[in-house]
Design an enzyme around this catalytic site. Structure first.
Site, PDB file in Angstrom:
ATOM      1  N   SER A 189       0.879  -1.178   0.000  1.00  0.00           N
ATOM      2  CA  SER A 189       0.000   0.000   0.000  1.00  0.00           C
ATOM      3  C   SER A 189       0.913   1.223   0.000  1.00  0.00           C
ATOM      4  CB  SER A 189      -0.843  -0.010   1.280  1.00  0.00           C
ATOM      5  OG  SER A 189      -1.420   1.255   1.513  1.00  0.00           O
ATOM      6  N   TYR A 224      -2.277  -0.790  10.610  1.00  0.00           N
ATOM      7  CA  TYR A 224      -2.338  -1.197   9.191  1.00  0.00           C
ATOM      8  C   TYR A 224      -1.064  -0.740   8.473  1.00  0.00           C
ATOM      9  CZ  TYR A 224      -4.015  -1.423   4.322  1.00  0.00           C
ATOM     10  OH  TYR A 224      -4.147  -1.695   2.977  1.00  0.00           O
TER      11      TYR A 224
HETATM   12  N1  LIG Z   1      -8.508  -0.576  -1.672  1.00  0.00           N
HETATM   13  C1  LIG Z   1      -7.443   0.153  -1.395  1.00  0.00           C
HETATM   14  O1  LIG Z   1      -7.506   1.391  -1.372  1.00  0.00           O
HETATM   15  C2  LIG Z   1      -6.110  -0.517  -1.117  1.00  0.00           C
HETATM   16  C3  LIG Z   1      -4.979   0.304  -1.091  1.00  0.00           C
HETATM   17  C4  LIG Z   1      -3.744  -0.270  -0.838  1.00  0.00           C
HETATM   18  C5  LIG Z   1      -3.632  -1.630  -0.636  1.00  0.00           C
HETATM   19  N2  LIG Z   1      -4.747  -2.416  -0.659  1.00  0.00           N
HETATM   20  C6  LIG Z   1      -4.552  -3.856  -0.415  1.00  0.00           C
HETATM   21  O2  LIG Z   1      -5.101  -4.581  -1.498  1.00  0.00           O
HETATM   22  C7  LIG Z   1      -5.498  -5.885  -1.042  1.00  0.00           C
HETATM   23  C8  LIG Z   1      -6.916  -6.159  -1.528  1.00  0.00           C
HETATM   24  O3  LIG Z   1      -7.796  -5.266  -0.866  1.00  0.00           O
HETATM   25  P1  LIG Z   1      -9.131  -4.689  -1.539  1.00  0.00           P
HETATM   26  O4  LIG Z   1      -9.019  -3.238  -1.535  1.00  0.00           O
HETATM   27  O5  LIG Z   1      -9.430  -5.412  -2.777  1.00  0.00           O
HETATM   28  O6  LIG Z   1     -10.180  -5.019  -0.360  1.00  0.00           O
HETATM   29  P2  LIG Z   1     -11.227  -6.186  -0.160  1.00  0.00           P
HETATM   30  O7  LIG Z   1     -12.221  -6.146  -1.259  1.00  0.00           O
HETATM   31  O8  LIG Z   1     -11.681  -6.077   1.242  1.00  0.00           O
HETATM   32  O9  LIG Z   1     -10.346  -7.494  -0.371  1.00  0.00           O
HETATM   33  C9  LIG Z   1      -9.639  -8.139   0.648  1.00  0.00           C
HETATM   34  C10 LIG Z   1      -9.896  -9.628   0.475  1.00  0.00           C
HETATM   35  O10 LIG Z   1      -9.077 -10.333   1.401  1.00  0.00           O
HETATM   36  C11 LIG Z   1      -9.875 -11.349   1.983  1.00  0.00           C
HETATM   37  N3  LIG Z   1      -9.370 -11.737   3.282  1.00  0.00           N
HETATM   38  C12 LIG Z   1      -9.298 -10.977   4.415  1.00  0.00           C
HETATM   39  N4  LIG Z   1      -8.805 -11.702   5.426  1.00  0.00           N
HETATM   40  C13 LIG Z   1      -8.568 -12.950   4.929  1.00  0.00           C
HETATM   41  C14 LIG Z   1      -8.063 -14.153   5.485  1.00  0.00           C
HETATM   42  N5  LIG Z   1      -7.699 -14.236   6.776  1.00  0.00           N
HETATM   43  N6  LIG Z   1      -7.944 -15.235   4.672  1.00  0.00           N
HETATM   44  C15 LIG Z   1      -8.306 -15.177   3.387  1.00  0.00           C
HETATM   45  N7  LIG Z   1      -8.808 -14.076   2.802  1.00  0.00           N
HETATM   46  C16 LIG Z   1      -8.931 -12.982   3.577  1.00  0.00           C
HETATM   47  C17 LIG Z   1     -11.251 -10.752   2.080  1.00  0.00           C
HETATM   48  O11 LIG Z   1     -12.196 -11.794   2.203  1.00  0.00           O
HETATM   49  P3  LIG Z   1     -13.445 -11.693   3.201  1.00  0.00           P
HETATM   50  O12 LIG Z   1     -14.525 -11.040   2.363  1.00  0.00           O
HETATM   51  O13 LIG Z   1     -13.729 -13.108   3.542  1.00  0.00           O
HETATM   52  O14 LIG Z   1     -13.024 -10.842   4.370  1.00  0.00           O
HETATM   53  C18 LIG Z   1     -11.354 -10.004   0.765  1.00  0.00           C
HETATM   54  O15 LIG Z   1     -11.834 -10.818  -0.283  1.00  0.00           O
HETATM   55  C19 LIG Z   1      -5.327  -5.875   0.472  1.00  0.00           C
HETATM   56  O16 LIG Z   1      -4.110  -6.515   0.817  1.00  0.00           O
HETATM   57  C20 LIG Z   1      -5.260  -4.395   0.809  1.00  0.00           C
HETATM   58  O17 LIG Z   1      -4.565  -4.142   2.015  1.00  0.00           O
HETATM   59  C21 LIG Z   1      -5.985  -1.893  -0.892  1.00  0.00           C
END
Ligand SMILES: NC(=O)c1ccc[n+]([C@@H]2O[C@H](COP(=O)([O-])OP(=O)(O)OC[C@H]3O[C@@H](n4cnc5c(N)ncnc54)[C@H](OP(=O)(O)O)[C@@H]3O)[C@@H](O)[C@H]2O)c1
Length: 249
Positions: free
Chosen positions: A140, A153
């Site tokens: 991130s 985080y």
């Molecule tokens: N969106 C942003 O602005 C942003 C920015 C920087 C980095 N990121 C990173 O990008 C990645 C994806 O995030 P996203 O934005 O796409 O959010 P998201 O839609 O919430 O995706 C996160 C996914 O991880 C899964 N997950 C969480 N805990 C888990 C576990 N213990 N075992 C297996 N799966 C698990 C969640 O499943 P459940 O539905 O079951 O919880 C969800 O499908 C993350 O690592 C996040 O930190 C996001």
């Protein structure tokens, strides 16, 4: 060349889902993983409709036995592991550090840091046998800079970057690559939770980005596909910011 075998954690929503769809359009063989069986099977149907061979395997990345079984499933289904996208992550319960809790630390670090470590461990074992592969972790912008109100985080994503660089050094001589993508604010369910779903809060966040907008999950997926591809053979041990120039400041 035969289709790449790709494993994606946290693949059922947001960036993971967009990445799975992008690999499917490339006709990859894909294992999508997450914690929701019904959503997993629905995604497999979507990926298959795009011409990919796809399968779902349930795995909680905080549990080593489930991560080990996930990699074993990929190898038994498709015979090898070319690309792993360690995308599963949580924002935890962002709070000022003075109000933070041991429970938030454990939940956030278990998913983001231990989860990434366990995935790396078992993916690297498989890739070492083949002496090939590309791993992409999800960091991130807060893997590189601090953020008031989200210290735990932020610390977890700094740790993901440390794991990424160390893994890359361990396996570079074998021809295995390990990189991370560091997105700015991307329109996903996580961003909705982070901002409480408020459009005003989202606009405030996007206003801090030099490009004056948030990113789309597809923009992150395209960078992941590049890092996974044969177009980046000498690119390893790097953190690629995809953030509208936020960390250039
Ligand atoms: N969106 C942003 O602005 C942003 C920015 C920087 C980095 N990121 C990173 O990008 C990645 C994806 O995030 P996203 O934005 O796409 O959010 P998201 O839609 O919430 O995706 C996160 C996914 O991880 C899964 N997950 C969480 N805990 C888990 C576990 N213990 N075992 C297996 N799966 C698990 C969640 O499943 P459940 O539905 O079951 O919880 C969800 O499908 C993350 O690592 C996040 O930190 C996001």
């Amino acid at each position: 060349m035969s289709a790449s075998v790709v494993l994606i954690t946290g693949a059922l929503t947001g960036i993971g889902r967009a990445t799975a769809l992008a690999f499917a359009r490339d006709r990859a063989h894909i294992v999508v993983s997450g914690r929701n069986e019904a959503a997993g099977q629905a995604l497999v149907d979507e990926l298959s409709a795009l011409g990919a061979e796809a399968a779902f395997q349930r795995a909680d990345v905080t549990r080593e036995a489930e991560v080990e079984a996930l990699v074993a499933f990929t190898l038994s289904r498709f015979g090898r592991l070319d690309v792993a996208v360690n995308n599963a992550g949580t924002e935890g319960r962002p709070a000022p550090l003075a109000d933070d809790s041991e429970a938030n630390y454990r939940a956030t670090f278990d998913t983001n840091v231990l989860g990434t470590l366990l995935c790396l461990k078992h993916e690297l074992k498989a890739m070492t046998q083949q002496a090939s592969g590309s791993i992409i972790n999800l960091s991130s912008i807060v893997g590189q800079v601090g953020m008031a109100g989200a210290g735990v985080y932020t610390a977890s994503k700094h740790a993901v970057e440390g794991l990424t660089k160390s893994a890359a050094l361990e396996v570079a001589p074998l021809g295995i690559r390990v990189n991370a993508v560091a997105p700015g604010p991307i329109l996903t369910p996580m961003l909705n939770r982070f901002t409480g779903g408020s459009e005003e809060a989202k606009a405030g966040l996007f206003g801090m980005i030099p490009a004056q907008r948030g990113g789309s999950p597809d923009e992150i997926a395209e960078t992941i596909l590049f890092l996974a591809s044969t177009k980046s053979p000498y690119l390893t041990g790097q953190i690629i910011a995809v953030d509208g120039a936020y960390t250039a400041q």
